[in-house]
Design an enzyme around this catalytic site. Sequence first.
Site, PDB file in Angstrom:
ATOM      1  CG  ASP A   1       1.167  -1.745   8.766  1.00  0.00           C
ATOM      2  OD1 ASP A   1       1.571  -0.568   8.701  1.00  0.00           O
ATOM      3  OD2 ASP A   1       1.057  -2.475   7.769  1.00  0.00           O
TER       4      ASP A   1
ATOM      5  CB  ALA B   1       4.907  -6.057   1.246  1.00  0.00           C
TER       6      ALA B   1
ATOM      7  CB  ALA C   1      -0.928  -0.001   1.208  1.00  0.00           C
TER       8      ALA C   1
END
Length: 375
Positions: A266, A215, A138
């Site tokens: 996060d 990721a 993102a």
Amino acid sequence: MNDAIKPSTIKGNILSAGGWIAGTLSFTDRVSGIDGAAADPGSNGDDYILPGFIDLHVHGGAGRDVMQGGDAVHAIAAIHARHGTTSILATTMTAPPEDIDVALAAIGQAVRQRGKGEARVLGAHLEGPYINSGKLGAQPNFARAATLAEVQRLETLAPLRVITVAPEIAGHLALVRELAGEGVRVQIGHTLGSYEDGVAALEHGAAGFTHLFNAMSPLHHREPGMVGAALAHAQYAELIPDLLHVHPGAIKTALRAIPRLYCVTDSTSATGMPDGEYMLGRHTVHKCMGGVRLPDGTLAGSTLTLDQALRNLVGLGLDLADASARVSTHAADYLGLEERGRLAPGTWADIVVLGRDLQLKAVYIEGERIDLNDA
């Protein structure tokens, strides 16, 4: 001793540095004593008294984003304090240099002065821009290669306690060695690197992995990927246990493989807020049904808080002491913080009190009792 903080005591099941004690915790801004006897907390119905939570990956909360600069980090530190988080690393996004400068200048100010009711800001986690543009997750697409000179300049704005890098980018392995030599915790993340790239980064001084599984190149039995490097070799890695980012089975795998796996949120500006649109760096994100996503459906951070992370871990089968270590002690040890993440005479009085249902009843940060009314 801080003269503004009066001596206090709390009674209950204390998770001390040496194990569970049924007794009394005494403190001012620091713990002054723990009196009682070793006991199984299951043998009584008293509250649990744990070390305050430590979150090394915080982008936002209360509608505010770290990248806004100004007083945003103070609002973020306050909302997380009301959920038991007593220390944070304010975390940046991949962005143009001027945006990162604004964010780090504000983080540096917050490090120097903790406001009333706020978690202690320990420094910055520079999550970007030194990542692979092919594994942004993102993150906005402002990824670029790092230079030591640039990192050293950014360090003048705020303490860089953790830096995420993609080790396969040319020049980054040498940088990892330089930064590790200066005491910075370099993490592997937002990477297309192979298993071999991960092993090389660890050999050059990398210390952990950023939001493990997310990721990064996945585990395959013939191409172990970056996940395989972490599971095979890491002592530390961060993981988001919101049960959206990582399947419970994968969490259990990581818990068995990585001795000091610790949890992060996060968290984004949507944390503590109703469903709707919020900012994550330069991205607009959408909060709906407990998740935060980009318009294309990509997960974009979370709305997790560490008190819920603790409950999720216990729900997965961890005992409370182990779950506590993974939202507190291991993160403190990762940063070399001997006076946080544990309860013992002389440590900071960063304390959470939980009822038997694991809901927060009280939070103390450096001896200051936090008002939980807005939690």
